[in-house]
Write an enzyme that holds these catalytic residues in place. Structure first.
Site, short mmCIF file in Angstrom:
data_model
loop_
_atom_site.label_atom_id
_atom_site.label_comp_id
_atom_site.label_asym_id
_atom_site.label_seq_id
_atom_site.Cartn_x
_atom_site.Cartn_y
_atom_site.Cartn_z
N GLY A 225 -5.58 -41.70 3.40
CA GLY A 225 -5.66 -43.16 3.34
C GLY A 225 -6.68 -43.75 2.39
O GLY A 225 -6.50 -43.72 1.18
N LYS B 1 -0.21 -32.85 3.06
CA LYS B 1 -1.42 -33.33 2.37
C LYS B 1 -2.19 -32.17 1.75
O LYS B 1 -2.72 -32.28 0.64
CB LYS B 1 -2.29 -34.10 3.35
CG LYS B 1 -1.62 -35.42 3.78
CD LYS B 1 -2.24 -35.96 5.05
CE LYS B 1 -1.62 -37.29 5.46
NZ LYS B 1 -2.03 -37.69 6.82
#
Lengths: 428, 428
Positions: free
Chosen positions: A134, A205
């Protein structure tokens, strides 16, 4: 002042954050980029849906072609998610000379290399800071700040849902099932939590981070993933007693030219900076040969944090447009991919065994470790409260993964071992 | 392949690290920049000095003009330190079209704005990531990653020497004087430690961070600095007892259009991510309105970490040279500087008072706080072991600095207060 025309694809959590930042900081952004950034069109699923966002309704469209195929769009901001169809749309946009900013980890983990190639071919930028962790600028750190270093190790707490669950379990001694329900009620976990709790989201990720940090194309299939759904409160309790916090950890390691990338619950020593990363926060620990230990901490998800990363990428694209250098700063994975074999992956391990409570058991068990040349750092035997068996907790010294697997096979075959309850990597 | 010619000014700790990284990673760097980076000349104080570094002796010079005035140097890497003379040399280099990478916090804190103006005028880059927090890429984070956010608060542990001292004092219950001697013996503190322990070094770094984060020219004179030389082991002990770690903290805050920047020892709540930053490590905590809480952690000094930042900047300069966009990405402090007055600076405070041990003292003291409308979060009174007086520890609720100063004046005038032993800000 030149106007840069944005096509925003998706108006959910992140998309509305992007609209808000662009509205609130128009002046600052113009000053930084020398351009006016204008949202020209917004792709939504339902134009008629009531929305709590200041956006003229004539900007909305339900047709992706109005953005990827439109001559009056300079930059596509993709925050709608999806893989197969989205990939096709992104390729079309790039072929039409549009730059891309995306928050889509699935897309980048699965098709990042292809999209980067198309982007370069057409002199376009494709930036994706928001796809990992994020609001934490970890991608820029890996590609720019540590460009002169050789990164050998990355540990990431890159999934907020599981970190929330494990933090709650640790703090309150609660069970996995109870905390998962609470996380779902709070909106921190999906109704179907599989992707988060089984480590699949974190694996995507880590594939992106490993590709950038090691400069080789690490595919999603190269990342072994184990989640937290079988973690019990006993595991966490015993870990704490020995000075560890259990975290779902992405581990990317380089040994010589070869790398290994995995996601698994791991015991993190309390003095390690990752051990105090709690709740929905994310953190990525990076070890470089020259820089040493660094850590990047922040919100791993959420509307505004993720939108911050999206807009920072957008600013970079607009600056590149003004300088006419788009597509030239793309980070290339130029190293040949070599994956490490298990006998070259080293680590310490935590084992929790349920065993028969009779004489000589501990000797037999430690003998199994000795046989495969796995030495032990600490051993704790105690009677188990809830059934007649005893429990043994073992932490090994550094050993290779294949040796560890041989020990586990051997323990599994022993009559005195009722159950290998848990095996976790130990970090720190 | 184009060769980029470097003039290295200084071959001490950081300079030798730069040479080592450029030697070790030549291939990687060439691939990233499409250029060969070559050290063409190195400024040293003494050419004859024996050195443990692989560098042909004919590259060495004792004359700065051989670098800043030389036509065959493209980029000056300044890692020699100094302010007045160094500034003149950097200006000459910029006027000659040379780009600059510097690790010099004194130079940038005092003359950053002037040098950036000269650089821009001549289309040159001047990058200085290494000037703050060594290997931590905080400057790139502020200027690029958070470009779309509005940063309202930065807390920095930006001096490794003082953090080492405070960590040792906290861990071992040792006195300031003893730990300072140990730090000096280990090379973590200078023979004259004033700049570190009085907070001056940290103040320079905070001036740089505030200028970048708030986009206004915060001068060194705008930063109030208080060091750790009067911190006692009692302060640390009582802080710990109440759940705080004492840290030398740079604090940069924005309230509306106005900012305040200071350096002081502060009580950091143990659950705050900064509280567990120990030893010579640095960390910068950044709060942005959109991104929320983030923290950047890593080595604040040292040869290789600092050199990593220097070479990362060098890579950025070389990429800009190839793209012909030097001098265009410089971060400008375009906002008018407004400093916050004390009555608008808010915070919680920790006070340790030595008082008479008799009836009614606590009532009198708490009355002084009430009179100036400073409300209290917690109060702890206890007999002092070492002399007949009692001690009172008070933590206030949020209050403004001017109210706090009035309380302190009042306490100072009270007969029952023998000494205001310590006053610290509380964070977290």
């Amino acid at each position: 002042m030149e106007t840069i025309r944005i096509g925003l694809m998706g108006l959910g959590t992140v998309g509305s954050g992007v609209v808000r930042i662009l509205n609130d900081h128009q002046d600052d952004l113009s000053r930084q980029t020398g351009s006016r950034i204008e949202i020209r069109r917004v792709l939504v699923q339902d134009k008629e849906k009531a929305r709590d966002i200041a956006l003229p309704s004539e900007l909305l469209t339900q047709n992706a072609e109005d953005i990827v195929g439109a001559p009056d769009i300079d930059v596509v901001v993709e925050v709608m998610g999806g893989v197969v169809q989205t990939k096709g749309l992104m390729e079309k946009a790039l072929r039409g000379g549009k730059h891309i900013v995306t928050a889509n980890k699935d897309l980048m983990a699965l098709h990042g290399a292809e999209l980067l190639a198309v982007a370069q071919e057409h002199g376009c930028d494709i930036f994706y800071e928001a796809s990992v962790a994020g609001g934490i600028p970890i991608i820029r750190a890996l590609t720019e700040s540590f460009s002169s270093d050789r990164i050998t190790r990355m540990f990431g707490i890159v999934n907020g849902t599981t970190n929330f669950i494990l933090t709650k379990m640790s703090g309150e001694g609660a069970s996995y099932e109870d905390v998962l329900k609470e996380a779902q009620a709070l909106g921190y976990a999906e109704a179907d939590p599989t992707s988060d709790v089984e480590g699949l989201d974190a694996a995507r990720k880590m594939a992106i981070l490993a590709t950038l940090g090691f400069r080789m194309n690490v595919a999603l299939g190269d990342v072994s993933a184990k989640g937290i759904s079988s973690v019990t409160k006993e595991d966490i309790l015993y870990g704490k007693r020995l000075g560890y916090e259990l975290k779902l950890l992405g581990v990317a390691e380089r040994d010589g030219d070869s790398v290994s990338v995995s996601v698994q619950p791991a015991m993190v020593r309390k003095s390690h900076p990752l051990a105090s990363v709690n709740g929905v926060y994310n953190a990525v620990y990076v070890y470089g040969e020259a820089v040493g230990e660094t850590m990047f901490y922040g919100p791993g998800a959420g509307s505004m944090p993720t939108a911050t990363s999206v807009v920072a990428d957008l600013v970079a694209v607009v600056k590149n447009m003004r300088l006419k250098v788009n597509g030239q700063g793309l980070s290339k994975a130029y190293k040949e991919k070599k994956l490490q074999s298990d006998d070259r992956i080293f680590g310490k391990f935590f084992l929790l065994l349920h065993v028969e409570d009779k004489a000589g058991v501990l000797a037999q068990i430690t003998q199994a470790f000795a046989k495969h040349e796995v030495s032990l750092e600490s051993v704790l035997q105690q009677p188990n409260q809830e059934n007649p068996k005893a429990e043994i907790i073992i932490i090994t010294h550094d050993t290779n993964l294949s040796g560890m697997k041989r020990v586990i096979d051997e323990l599994d075959s022993m009559d005195v071992v009722n159950k290998i309850k848990s095996v976790y990597r130990v970090v720190g």
